[in-house]
Write a protein that holds these residues in place. Structure first.
Motif, mmCIF file in Angstrom:
data_model
loop_
_atom_site.group_PDB
_atom_site.id
_atom_site.type_symbol
_atom_site.label_atom_id
_atom_site.label_comp_id
_atom_site.label_asym_id
_atom_site.label_seq_id
_atom_site.Cartn_x
_atom_site.Cartn_y
_atom_site.Cartn_z
ATOM 1 N N GLN A 180 18.961 7.595 9.162
ATOM 2 C CA GLN A 180 18.763 6.501 10.109
ATOM 3 C C GLN A 180 17.275 6.377 10.444
ATOM 4 O OE1 GLN A 180 20.880 7.348 13.742
ATOM 5 N NE2 GLN A 180 19.896 9.325 14.059
ATOM 6 N N ILE A 181 16.855 5.154 10.746
ATOM 7 C CA ILE A 181 15.483 4.955 11.195
ATOM 8 C C ILE A 181 15.399 5.394 12.661
ATOM 9 C CG2 ILE A 181 15.254 3.027 9.586
ATOM 10 C CD1 ILE A 181 15.218 1.143 12.022
ATOM 11 N N SER A 182 14.184 5.470 13.176
ATOM 12 C CA SER A 182 14.018 5.879 14.573
ATOM 13 C C SER A 182 14.565 4.802 15.516
ATOM 14 C CB SER A 182 12.541 6.139 14.881
ATOM 15 O OG SER A 182 11.774 4.958 14.714
ATOM 16 N N TYR A 183 14.932 5.221 16.713
ATOM 17 C CA TYR A 183 15.332 4.276 17.763
ATOM 18 C C TYR A 183 14.034 3.751 18.350
ATOM 19 C CZ TYR A 183 18.466 2.377 21.365
ATOM 20 O OH TYR A 183 19.206 1.546 22.180
ATOM 21 N N GLN A 184 13.777 2.444 18.206
ATOM 22 C CA GLN A 184 12.436 1.913 18.431
ATOM 23 C C GLN A 184 12.481 0.518 19.012
ATOM 24 O OE1 GLN A 184 11.082 0.142 14.219
ATOM 25 N NE2 GLN A 184 11.733 2.287 14.041
ATOM 26 N N SER A 185 11.286 0.050 19.403
ATOM 27 C CA SER A 185 11.123 -1.341 19.819
ATOM 28 C C SER A 185 9.744 -1.811 19.404
ATOM 29 C CB SER A 185 11.298 -1.490 21.337
ATOM 30 O OG SER A 185 10.253 -0.820 22.034
ATOM 31 N N HIS A 186 9.538 -3.138 19.451
ATOM 32 C CA HIS A 186 8.266 -3.739 19.065
ATOM 33 C C HIS A 186 7.780 -4.658 20.173
ATOM 34 C CE1 HIS A 186 9.255 -2.192 15.118
ATOM 35 N NE2 HIS A 186 10.359 -2.919 15.107
ATOM 36 N N ALA A 187 6.494 -4.625 20.433
ATOM 37 C CA ALA A 187 5.916 -5.421 21.518
ATOM 38 C C ALA A 187 5.463 -6.804 21.053
ATOM 39 C CB ALA A 187 4.741 -4.673 22.142
ATOM 40 N N LYS A 188 5.296 -6.984 19.722
ATOM 41 C CA LYS A 188 4.681 -8.221 19.255
ATOM 42 C C LYS A 188 5.492 -8.968 18.197
ATOM 43 C CE LYS A 188 0.062 -6.383 20.209
ATOM 44 N NZ LYS A 188 -1.277 -6.051 19.676
ATOM 45 N N ARG A 189 6.722 -8.516 17.960
ATOM 46 C CA ARG A 189 7.522 -9.224 16.958
ATOM 47 C C ARG A 189 9.011 -9.079 17.237
ATOM 48 N NH1 ARG A 189 5.919 -4.519 13.435
ATOM 49 N NH2 ARG A 189 7.811 -3.385 12.838
ATOM 50 N N GLU A 190 9.754 -10.094 16.803
ATOM 51 C CA GLU A 190 11.206 -10.022 16.722
ATOM 52 C C GLU A 190 11.561 -9.869 15.249
ATOM 53 O OE1 GLU A 190 13.378 -13.879 16.936
ATOM 54 O OE2 GLU A 190 11.439 -14.658 17.673
ATOM 55 N N GLU A 191 12.801 -9.463 14.974
ATOM 56 C CA GLU A 191 13.207 -9.241 13.598
ATOM 57 C C GLU A 191 14.597 -9.810 13.343
ATOM 58 O OE1 GLU A 191 10.739 -5.049 12.935
ATOM 59 O OE2 GLU A 191 12.926 -4.989 13.163
ATOM 60 N N HIS A 192 14.800 -10.258 12.104
ATOM 61 C CA HIS A 192 16.110 -10.717 11.639
ATOM 62 C C HIS A 192 16.491 -9.855 10.443
ATOM 63 C CE1 HIS A 192 16.385 -14.487 14.042
ATOM 64 N NE2 HIS A 192 15.064 -14.364 14.048
ATOM 65 N N TRP A 193 17.653 -9.223 10.512
ATOM 66 C CA TRP A 193 18.129 -8.352 9.448
ATOM 67 C C TRP A 193 19.354 -8.978 8.785
ATOM 68 C CZ3 TRP A 193 18.365 -2.900 12.239
ATOM 69 C CH2 TRP A 193 17.057 -2.492 12.562
ATOM 70 N N THR A 194 19.318 -9.072 7.450
ATOM 71 C CA THR A 194 20.477 -9.510 6.675
ATOM 72 C C THR A 194 20.866 -8.381 5.724
ATOM 73 O OG1 THR A 194 19.820 -11.838 6.773
ATOM 74 C CG2 THR A 194 21.386 -11.206 5.047
ATOM 75 N N ILE A 195 22.057 -7.840 5.891
ATOM 76 C CA ILE A 195 22.516 -6.729 5.064
ATOM 77 C C ILE A 195 22.868 -7.261 3.676
ATOM 78 C CG2 ILE A 195 24.070 -4.760 4.910
ATOM 79 C CD1 ILE A 195 22.294 -4.869 7.460
#
Length: 472
Positions: free
Chosen positions: A391-406
């Protein structure tokens, strides 16, 4: 010189093999980079690090001394080779080969292995005659048991100006079949062409391959004698290496050649000249001489070499003796015989603060891999693969949003503490500032495409709340 003749190897352990793995990633640019030095690049079907590790596993239980910055690549390579028992020392900073070898000796002494014989092997060398090489190492062990430091010399086949040379005496110290060990007269720096021709004509000179064999306790005594200040700091290293960063902050950066080898006289240092298909793979000219390369459609041209995409067509018109190296984000053309000058390209890119010096468009992480598909002012897209049960780290971003498509596999996304099952075709929106991670709890790879929208897309825009790999 003994060519392809092989001698029977004992099934017993030869010695403790130690792999030194470092490098700046410049000589085989653009395939090698600072974050992907040449030993981890797939140039010969398998990375040089893998070939070196497999060779060393035949000698004994290997150690690796490498940089903390190369930990992910090193651990991935060990996992791929099912070599989890290999002991790894991660240097907090590069201080050249003498501190690395001194630290190794201190750790071995702390394990009561001062009487053991150690072999030091660079991770990025190619050796095509492995049986012959192992027999030379076995002979070197017997010479080192007499409290001598042994270096393996490469019998020169032409007047090379890119290597240092080892000058030996005429009468041998010890012999085993065709193998002979000689006292070393002097180490010589890389010569000009005329001097290299003189070395070859004299016949008592070998190329310096940077391979050494010695008894641990004897090397410790040499550090105490010739580098007392360095050894004073190294001797304070704790058995668990927990204070290695503090120790390294105090030691001088110096090579083992300058620190120890060049200070030895008489019969203290021995050289075994041999030929076992060795190359340090130090330039694209060397690579071109060692393999065929990709198929090329030559029109009114010849003797060209291409290293690039196996699925791409390469055509050259009116060109001769050209090396072409093609990666996803860089292309280099160089005339054969001049590939050592790639360093000037790297220097220029470094001055421009170009990311091409440090990293590829892809990157390996402890949990898997990502590749940048598009990086623009308005968005950035990647394909990301998460290894099974990772698993990736449990994280957040201050300058971007993300869209994930499996796109492949299944798993679960944690979004602001809510667990959401996902599979191929699922879409997840990660709002700006949201805590998130993706987890692969299956036995197959989980793959997804990520599209980032925002004002900044750098990899440093990450706040980690929990991480399996203790990254900050």
């Amino acid at each position: 010189m003994f060519g392809d003749i092989d001698y029977e190897l004992s099934s017993e352990v030869i010695l403790i093999p130690v792999i030194l793995s470092g490098g700046s990633g410049t000589r085989l640019w653009p395939v090698s980079r600072q974050h992907m030095p040449k030993q981890f690049c797939d140039i010969f079907g398998q990375p040089l690090q893998t070939l070196t590790l497999q060779r060393c596993l035949r000698m004994g239980s290997p150690w690796i001394v490498t940089s903390k910055a190369l930990q992910t690549l090193t651990e991935l390579n060990l996992k791929q080779n099912q070599a989890d028992s290999v002991r790894v020392v991660y240097e907090p900073m590069g201080k050249n080969t003498a501190p690395a070898i001194a630290a190794l000796c201190k750790l071995l002494v702390s394990q009561r292995k001062g009487g053991e014989i150690v072999g030091i092997f660079p991770s990025d060398h190619l050796i095509s005659k492995e049986e012959a090489f192992l027999n030379v190492v076995s002979f070197a062990k017997t010479v080192a048991e007499e409290n001598r430091v042994v270096t393996l010399g490469i019998t020169p086949s032409y007047p090379e100006t890119g290597y240092g040379y080892i000058q030996t005496r005429a009468v041998s110290l010890k012999e085993k079949g065709p193998l002979k060990a000689y006292s070393v007269v002097k180490f010589h720096e890389k010569p000009d062409l005329q001097k290299a021709k003189e070395f070859i004509a004299q016949g008592s000179f070998s190329w310096n391959a940077g391979i050494f064999v010695f008894k641990v306790s004897h090397m410790v005594s040499l550090f105490e004698k010739h580098q007392p200040e360095l050894w004073k700091h190294i001797s304070s290293l704790k058995d668990d290496s927990s204070n290695l960063e503090d120790v390294y902050s105090k030691v001088q950066s110096i090579s083992i050649d300058y620190a120890i080898m060049e200070k030895l006289g008489g019969d203290e240092l021995a050289c075994i000249p041999a030929e076992f298909g060795w190359s340090d793979v130090g330039s694209w000219d060397a690579v071109a001489s060692l393999q065929k390369g990709h198929e090329i459609l030559n029109v009114k041209g010849q003797d060209n070499f291409v290293f690039g995409d196996a699925g791409k067509n390469y055509s050259m018109i009116g060109m001769e003796d050209v090396i072409l190296v093609d990666t996803k984000d860089a292309l280099m053309l160089v005339k054969k015989g001049q590939s050592q000058d790639v360093r000037h390209v790297v220097e220029a890119l470094t001055q421009q603060k170009s990311s091409l010096v440090k990293e590829h468009v892809y990157e390996y992480r402890p949990w898997g891999y990502f590749e940048i598909l598009k990086d623009t002012e308005f968005f950035k897209s990647k394909v990301i693969r998460v290894n099974p049960h990772s698993q990736i780290s449990y994280q957040s971003h201050a300058k971007r949003e993300e869209h994930w498509t499996i796109t492949r596999g299944s798993g679960e996304v944690v979004l602001n503490d809510e667990v959401i099952p996902v599979k191929a075709g699922s879409h997840i929106h990660i709002p700006l500032g949201a805590k998130h991670r993706i987890r692969n709890n299956t036995d197959a790879v989980l793959e997804f495409v990520e599209v980032q929208l925002g004002s900044y897309f750098g990899e440093d825009d990450i706040i980690r709340y929990q991480d399996d790999y203790q990254r900050k």
